[in-house]
Design a protein around this motif. Sequence first.
Motif, PDB file in Angstrom:
ATOM      1  N   UNK A 237       0.803  -1.222   0.000  1.00  0.00           N
ATOM      2  CA  UNK A 237       0.000   0.000   0.000  1.00  0.00           C
ATOM      3  C   UNK A 237       0.827   1.259   0.000  1.00  0.00           C
ATOM      4  N   UNK A 238       2.084   1.200   0.479  1.00  0.00           N
ATOM      5  CA  UNK A 238       2.942   2.373   0.482  1.00  0.00           C
ATOM      6  C   UNK A 238       3.195   2.846  -0.948  1.00  0.00           C
ATOM      7  N   UNK A 239       3.494   1.916  -1.844  1.00  0.00           N
ATOM      8  CA  UNK A 239       3.756   2.274  -3.238  1.00  0.00           C
ATOM      9  C   UNK A 239       2.501   2.809  -3.910  1.00  0.00           C
ATOM     10  N   UNK A 240       1.367   2.141  -3.668  1.00  0.00           N
ATOM     11  CA  UNK A 240       0.119   2.591  -4.278  1.00  0.00           C
ATOM     12  C   UNK A 240      -0.308   3.946  -3.717  1.00  0.00           C
ATOM     13  N   UNK A 241      -0.121   4.121  -2.404  1.00  0.00           N
ATOM     14  CA  UNK A 241      -0.446   5.399  -1.789  1.00  0.00           C
ATOM     15  C   UNK A 241       0.429   6.524  -2.312  1.00  0.00           C
ATOM     16  N   UNK A 242       1.727   6.222  -2.526  1.00  0.00           N
ATOM     17  CA  UNK A 242       2.632   7.228  -3.073  1.00  0.00           C
ATOM     18  C   UNK A 242       2.207   7.626  -4.476  1.00  0.00           C
ATOM     19  N   UNK A 243       1.711   6.662  -5.248  1.00  0.00           N
ATOM     20  CA  UNK A 243       1.263   6.935  -6.614  1.00  0.00           C
ATOM     21  C   UNK A 243       0.034   7.848  -6.602  1.00  0.00           C
ATOM     22  N   UNK A 244      -0.918   7.542  -5.718  1.00  0.00           N
ATOM     23  CA  UNK A 244      -2.111   8.381  -5.594  1.00  0.00           C
ATOM     24  C   UNK A 244      -1.735   9.769  -5.084  1.00  0.00           C
ATOM     25  N   UNK A 245      -0.844   9.794  -4.086  1.00  0.00           N
ATOM     26  CA  UNK A 245      -0.406  11.071  -3.541  1.00  0.00           C
ATOM     27  C   UNK A 245       0.306  11.926  -4.568  1.00  0.00           C
ATOM     28  N   UNK A 246       1.092  11.281  -5.428  1.00  0.00           N
ATOM     29  CA  UNK A 246       1.785  12.013  -6.483  1.00  0.00           C
ATOM     30  C   UNK A 246       0.789  12.654  -7.440  1.00  0.00           C
ATOM     31  N   UNK A 248      -2.306  13.624  -6.748  1.00  0.00           N
ATOM     32  CA  UNK A 248      -2.916  14.766  -6.076  1.00  0.00           C
ATOM     33  C   UNK A 248      -1.937  15.928  -5.983  1.00  0.00           C
ATOM     34  N   UNK A 249      -0.670  15.607  -5.688  1.00  0.00           N
ATOM     35  CA  UNK A 249       0.348  16.643  -5.583  1.00  0.00           C
ATOM     36  C   UNK A 249       0.547  17.342  -6.922  1.00  0.00           C
ATOM     37  N   UNK A 254       0.335  22.098 -10.247  1.00  0.00           N
ATOM     38  CA  UNK A 254      -0.059  22.732 -11.511  1.00  0.00           C
ATOM     39  C   UNK A 254      -0.934  23.956 -11.240  1.00  0.00           C
ATOM     40  N   UNK A 255      -1.883  23.812 -10.299  1.00  0.00           N
ATOM     41  CA  UNK A 255      -2.768  24.939  -9.975  1.00  0.00           C
ATOM     42  C   UNK A 255      -1.968  26.094  -9.368  1.00  0.00           C
ATOM     43  N   UNK A 256      -1.076  25.768  -8.424  1.00  0.00           N
ATOM     44  CA  UNK A 256      -0.281  26.805  -7.776  1.00  0.00           C
ATOM     45  C   UNK A 256       0.660  27.481  -8.767  1.00  0.00           C
ATOM     46  N   UNK A 257       1.225  26.707  -9.679  1.00  0.00           N
ATOM     47  CA  UNK A 257       2.112  27.301 -10.682  1.00  0.00           C
ATOM     48  C   UNK A 257       1.351  28.281 -11.566  1.00  0.00           C
ATOM     49  N   UNK A 258       0.114  27.910 -11.909  1.00  0.00           N
ATOM     50  CA  UNK A 258      -0.691  28.813 -12.724  1.00  0.00           C
ATOM     51  C   UNK A 258      -1.095  30.061 -11.963  1.00  0.00           C
TER      52      UNK A 258
END
Length: 335
Positions: A237-246, A248-249, A254-258
């Motif tokens: 789950x750590x790898x899958x969670x990191x993928x989901x977190x990435x 969202x991040x 992207x929003x903050x950069x814009x």
Amino acid sequence: MSLVRAETRRLFRRRFTSVILSGVLLIMAAIIVGTFLSNKQVTDSEVAAAKAQAAQDYQQAVQTAERDKAQCLAAPGTPDAANWPANCDEMWTPTQDEFDYTWYMAETFDLRSEYANMITLLAVLLASAAFLIGASFVGSEWNSGGMMNLLLWRPKRLQVLGTKLAVVLGWFTGLSVLLGAVWTGAFLLIAETRGTTAKMTSGVWQSFGLTGLRGLALVVVAGALGFALASLGRHTGMALGALVGLGALQIGVYIMAGLSGAKYPDAWLVPMWGFVWMYKEYVVEDIDSCNYSSEGGCTPDTFTMTWQTAGIGMAVVTAVVVGAALWSMRRRDIS
């Protein structure tokens, strides 16, 4: 060598591995069959008919445009003037390039122009499988206590973890080469029977080969990252969670950069770097900028992302994550 054999048996006896690899093969088969059925080989007479139809439509468009422009020029001072632009020279004038004869033909598979996309598709498919299998392989060992039992008779921690990683990456490298050869043969057959192999030179094949090597590197990186992340968290789950977190991040970045007015926000997206790695380069535009010239009009600032930069980024991230997993294996308590 006995540890390598033991880890190989453990890898391929896992049900999850069988399910994922079976899914990969089914998806590959579906794509090949779908491409075969959705394309057809056009004849010389069909090409001639398509060119004639394109030429006819072009001439009709030219006549229509000339008639409209004449009406526009005659409109000033009449009630019809509101229906036409103030400057009639700005009206659309058709060009020959806008009537490509290939648009008038049935879909046909062009190996030279389309196979690079198929290489990328296979690379993404295998990279996803490598990430999931690599993460599950070591994550299940930690979660079930198998890693602790293994270290009782193989107390060399780094050797054990390194062997597991080498087995996953080694087998996926071989599998990718094998499936890549099958993939190439299948689409070559499709091109010969349901499309065209025109303009296939040695340089084109060399380009396909280099694209395939970059795809292989993408598979290896994905497998290494999935394995290392799961080892760090000692759970799949750590790898899958990191993928989901990435994911969202990435949306947040992207929003903050814009919002912050940063130039080229697309360059901050990880999928864009993967795209650049496979297709060698991508030109990002700053839509908020405008460099006016009398010849080109208003053109935005651009930034060219290259595969070399993407490769360096992938290598650095992989080295850091795998290094952290090895450090954690050596320093942290196993129990």
